[in-house]
Design a protein around this motif. Structure first.
Motif, PDB file in Angstrom:
ATOM      1  N   SER A 280       0.679   5.508   0.966  1.00  0.00           N
ATOM      2  CA  SER A 280      -0.056   6.617   1.559  1.00  0.00           C
ATOM      3  C   SER A 280       0.633   7.934   1.236  1.00  0.00           C
ATOM      4  O   SER A 280       1.865   8.023   1.295  1.00  0.00           O
ATOM      5  CB  SER A 280      -0.165   6.469   3.083  1.00  0.00           C
TER       6      SER A 280
ATOM      7  N   ARG B 273      -3.855   1.077  -3.041  1.00  0.00           N
ATOM      8  CA  ARG B 273      -3.290  -0.264  -3.199  1.00  0.00           C
ATOM      9  C   ARG B 273      -3.864  -0.908  -4.446  1.00  0.00           C
ATOM     10  O   ARG B 273      -5.018  -0.673  -4.819  1.00  0.00           O
ATOM     11  CB  ARG B 273      -3.534  -1.142  -1.974  1.00  0.00           C
TER      12      ARG B 273
ATOM     13  N   THR C 203       0.852  -1.189   0.000  1.00  0.00           N
ATOM     14  CA  THR C 203       0.000   0.000   0.000  1.00  0.00           C
ATOM     15  C   THR C 203       0.889   1.241   0.000  1.00  0.00           C
ATOM     16  O   THR C 203       2.057   1.199   0.418  1.00  0.00           O
ATOM     17  CB  THR C 203      -0.936   0.067   1.218  1.00  0.00           C
TER      18      THR C 203
ATOM     19  N   ASN D 290      -4.762   6.863   0.624  1.00  0.00           N
ATOM     20  CA  ASN D 290      -4.020   5.608   0.587  1.00  0.00           C
ATOM     21  C   ASN D 290      -4.455   4.817  -0.638  1.00  0.00           C
ATOM     22  O   ASN D 290      -5.644   4.758  -0.959  1.00  0.00           O
ATOM     23  CB  ASN D 290      -4.281   4.792   1.859  1.00  0.00           C
TER      24      ASN D 290
END
Length: 266
Positions: A106, A115, A104, A113
């Protein structure tokens, strides 16, 4: 005067550019109620198979992560484990909100965030807001990795799930760090537990523990799925849209399976 200003600028830039590498472990643990066990595992007639399935759901193997964090950016990277045991049966993996499987990214400037996920061969980028939790500080302290840590409590809502959160943080490290993808509190968190108790199911705990800390990591380049997939232009979706996509994909797969089964029976 110009030299002094330049020196201050360089020092300021160095502080802002600090990157910490943090190794941590996530251990999920669930204690199901006897009623839940009977309802969802009672149809497994083989005693050993039923015991194995319950154990896999209640105590899956821990997951290792590497976290790279600066004041502006954050990567969480699940570390794949290779099991060379000859008699391995496989097993379940369980993650927690804010620290999912894979990688992920951020961005603390935009508080978002990202992903990349793969739904049966089709890829998407899931976007989540980085939540700001309201923390209640307590008087409890203990020692972790040689640091004096203080306990703080909060709640974290992720979709329909609401976790109680306990975080143990130190002020002895001059950096704000949070293991999961939420806005940092005023300290370096070394241990967390995200847990919930559902009367008809049981209690679920997610213990996150920092194993090792490396400050001032050089030459780390943050991995941003938006940039990595710029050419492929993957669709950006919300967590709810991802859930809907999975539901629809599973519905179609079940329909196809049922059609094939009916053909085989003819």
């Amino acid at each position: 005067m110009k030299k002094l200003f330049y020196l201050l600028f360089v020092l300021s830039s160095f502080v802002q550019a600090q990157v910490y590498e943090v190794k941590l472990e996530l251990q999920h643990h669930t204690k199901y109620t006897p009623e839940y066990i009977e309802k969802f595992f009672g149809n497994i007639k083989d005693v050993e198979a039923r015991k194995w399935n319950i154990e896999q759901n209640e105590n899956p193997k821990p997951l290792d992560y590497l976290i790279y964090s600066s004041e502006k950016e954050y990567n969480s990277i699940e570390q794949e484990k290779i099991d060379n045991a000859q008699d391995t049966k496989g097993g379940l993996k369980k993650s927690v909100a804010g620290l999912p499987f894979g990688l992920t990214y951020s961005d603390f400037n935009t508080n978002e965030n990202y992903r990349e996920v793969d739904v049966y061969g089709k890829k998407y980028i899931v976007k989540n807001p980085i939540e700001k939790l309201t923390w209640e500080l307590t008087n409890e302290t203990k020692e972790i990795l040689g640091y004096k840590v203080h306990k703080a409590k909060s709640k974290y809502k992720a979709g329909q799930m609401v976790y109680d959160v306990e975080a143990w943080f130190t002020k002895d490290i001059d950096f704000k760090f949070m293991p999961i993808a939420v806005q940092p509190l005023d300290g370096f968190v070394l241990e967390m537990n995200l847990f919930m108790e559902i009367p008809e199911v049981g209690r679920m705990d997610n213990f996150i523990r920092v194993q090792n800390i490396k400050p001032n990591v050089k030459n780390y380049k943050f991995k941003n799925p938006l940039k990595a997939d710029k050419k492929s232009k993957l669709q950006i979706i919300s967590p709810q849209e991802l859930s809907d996509i999975y539901d629809e994909a599973n519905r179609k797969r079940n329909e196809m399976f049922n059609q094939e089964s009916s053909i085989d029976k003819k």
